[in-house]
Design a protein around this motif. Structure first.
Motif, PDB file in Angstrom:
ATOM      1  N   ALA A   1      12.134  14.822 -36.545  1.00  0.00           N
ATOM      2  CA  ALA A   1      11.623  15.831 -35.610  1.00  0.00           C
ATOM      3  C   ALA A   1      12.565  17.030 -35.536  1.00  0.00           C
ATOM      4  O   ALA A   1      12.118  18.188 -35.493  1.00  0.00           O
ATOM      5  N   ASP A   2      13.873  16.770 -35.538  1.00  0.00           N
ATOM      6  CA  ASP A   2      14.837  17.866 -35.501  1.00  0.00           C
ATOM      7  C   ASP A   2      14.761  18.709 -36.775  1.00  0.00           C
ATOM      8  O   ASP A   2      14.892  19.939 -36.729  1.00  0.00           O
ATOM      9  N   PHE A   3      14.556  18.050 -37.913  1.00  0.00           N
ATOM     10  CA  PHE A   3      14.449  18.777 -39.174  1.00  0.00           C
ATOM     11  C   PHE A   3      13.182  19.633 -39.202  1.00  0.00           C
ATOM     12  O   PHE A   3      13.193  20.762 -39.688  1.00  0.00           O
ATOM     13  N   LEU A   4      12.091  19.104 -38.652  1.00  0.00           N
ATOM     14  CA  LEU A   4      10.848  19.883 -38.584  1.00  0.00           C
ATOM     15  C   LEU A   4      11.029  21.142 -37.745  1.00  0.00           C
ATOM     16  O   LEU A   4      10.398  22.171 -38.016  1.00  0.00           O
ATOM     17  N   ALA A   5      11.893  21.050 -36.742  1.00  0.00           N
ATOM     18  CA  ALA A   5      12.105  22.188 -35.846  1.00  0.00           C
ATOM     19  C   ALA A   5      12.741  23.369 -36.574  1.00  0.00           C
ATOM     20  O   ALA A   5      12.737  24.485 -36.052  1.00  0.00           O
ATOM     21  N   THR A   6      13.273  23.133 -37.784  1.00  0.00           N
ATOM     22  CA  THR A   6      13.851  24.243 -38.541  1.00  0.00           C
ATOM     23  C   THR A   6      12.783  25.049 -39.270  1.00  0.00           C
ATOM     24  O   THR A   6      13.085  26.120 -39.813  1.00  0.00           O
ATOM     25  N   SER A   7      11.544  24.552 -39.303  1.00  0.00           N
ATOM     26  CA  SER A   7      10.457  25.340 -39.894  1.00  0.00           C
ATOM     27  C   SER A   7      10.088  26.470 -38.942  1.00  0.00           C
ATOM     28  O   SER A   7       9.862  26.232 -37.751  1.00  0.00           O
ATOM     29  N   PRO A   8      10.012  27.702 -39.446  1.00  0.00           N
ATOM     30  CA  PRO A   8       9.639  28.815 -38.566  1.00  0.00           C
ATOM     31  C   PRO A   8       8.323  28.538 -37.846  1.00  0.00           C
ATOM     32  O   PRO A   8       7.382  27.994 -38.430  1.00  0.00           O
ATOM     33  N   ALA A   9       8.264  28.901 -36.591  1.00  0.00           N
ATOM     34  CA  ALA A   9       7.085  28.605 -35.774  1.00  0.00           C
ATOM     35  C   ALA A   9       5.841  29.315 -36.272  1.00  0.00           C
ATOM     36  O   ALA A   9       4.717  28.884 -35.979  1.00  0.00           O
ATOM     37  N   HIS A  10       6.008  30.387 -37.054  1.00  0.00           N
ATOM     38  CA  HIS A  10       4.846  31.158 -37.509  1.00  0.00           C
ATOM     39  C   HIS A  10       4.240  30.602 -38.804  1.00  0.00           C
ATOM     40  O   HIS A  10       3.292  31.193 -39.326  1.00  0.00           O
ATOM     41  N   LEU A  11       4.761  29.478 -39.307  1.00  0.00           N
ATOM     42  CA  LEU A  11       4.222  28.882 -40.523  1.00  0.00           C
ATOM     43  C   LEU A  11       3.481  27.584 -40.202  1.00  0.00           C
ATOM     44  O   LEU A  11       3.978  26.767 -39.408  1.00  0.00           O
TER      45      LEU A  11
END
Length: 312
Positions: free
Chosen positions: A208-218
């Protein structure tokens, strides 16, 4: 006689370890997500609706002598995937347990006949992650997180040697528009006192923490073998902390997940499972101990944004 059996067992173990080691690549470089060209707000964001078909497939690709029929199974898996008719033919496939180099080559090279011209193997550390992504769309960036939470090597079967983790394959569906595809594999249980429930839950939080590094606009899609069904604590914890929703029925150990966002809507148009067995020359061949999941998705920018026709 007993010494002979022990010696033979040690020889087979040595051969197995050697085979797996030969399958390894150099460790995956760790990248700072903020260095991505898609990190600035709005960069790479799709501006119109599109359909995307994704699949997740644990191919049980353990090398000989651990398993003996995998080369044939890989060929049949390729054919099985190529035979999926439109509109459910996958655009992106996330494989797990493609441990051996020759299995990965069989998958990636064989699928080129279907237009899957792009692939990436997440090499990880130790003996590699076994995670491979193939795509009809260009893979423009990759990144890998290897879980810090782990069981001791002595009670985690092949999982410790396989360096479980989660990899990002950022695909470009058309020039300037990208989607984040994650391929995840979590530690399994081996029965009795070798339950890895708490470790798996810790790995889910890392995921979940790693997913949070994906930009929110993608747009962000998570595929993989989670070794838990929806409704069990580790997966439910991942859904909560990762802001994820389940696409499909959520049964079994393999899932297709969507990161919920106000910027996009995701509709699952169809969700299918492929058969784990096929007939060949009158003989039933087991392709894997997991069934491939395929999800046909329609991803649409939020209503207040312009939504044009799909690029496909």
């Amino acid at each position: 006689m007993k010494a002979l059996r022990i010696g033979r067992g040690l020889l087979l173990a040595l051969l197995a370890i050697t085979a797996i080691m030969q399958a390894c690549a150099a460790p995956e470089p760790q990248r700072d997500p903020e260095e991505s060209v898609y990190w600035p707000e709005g960069s790479g964001r799709p501006e119109r609706a599109f359909d995307l078909v994704v699949a997740t497939y644990n191919v049980h690709g353990l090398p000989w002598p651990i398993l003996h029929n995998r080369p044939l199974a890989m060929k049949l898996i390729v054919q099985q995937l190529l035979d999926i008719p439109p509109p459910n033919s996958p655009d992106v496939i996330a494989f797990q347990e493609a441990w051996a180099r020759w299995y990965r080559s069989a998958l990636a090279d064989g699928l080129k006949a279907g237009g899957y011209n792009y692939s990436h193997f997440f090499s990880g550390h130790r003996f590699g992650t076994g995670m491979l992504v193939v795509s009809r769309y260009p893979i423009v960036e990759t990144n890998l997180h290897s879980y810090a939470a782990d069981a001791p090597w002595c009670r985690s079967g092949m999982d410790w040697w396989g360096a479980k983790g989660v990899g990002l394959a950022r695909i470009e569906i058309e020039p300037g528009s990208v989607v984040d595809i994650y391929n995840a594999h979590l530690i399994a249980d081996y029965g009795g006192e070798e339950s890895n429930l708490e470790i798996r839950e810790a790995q889910d939080l890392e995921l979940a923490d790693f997913l949070a590094t994906s930009p929110a606009h993608l747009p962000c899609i998570v595929l993989g073998d989670f070794n838990d069904a929806v409704g069990e604590r580790p997966v439910d914890s991942l859904l909560e902390h990762g802001g994820l929703s389940v696409l499909g029925d959520g049964a079994g150990l393999d899932h297709v997940l969507w990161r919920s966002t106000s910027l996009f809507q995701c509709e699952c148009l169809e969700y299918i499972r492929l058969d784990k067995y096929v007939e060949r020359d009158g003989v039933t061949v087991g392709l894997s101990d997991h069934a491939c999941r395929v999800a046909r998705l329609r991803i649409t920018p939020s209503p207040h944004e312009p939504a044009l026709s799909a690029p496909r």
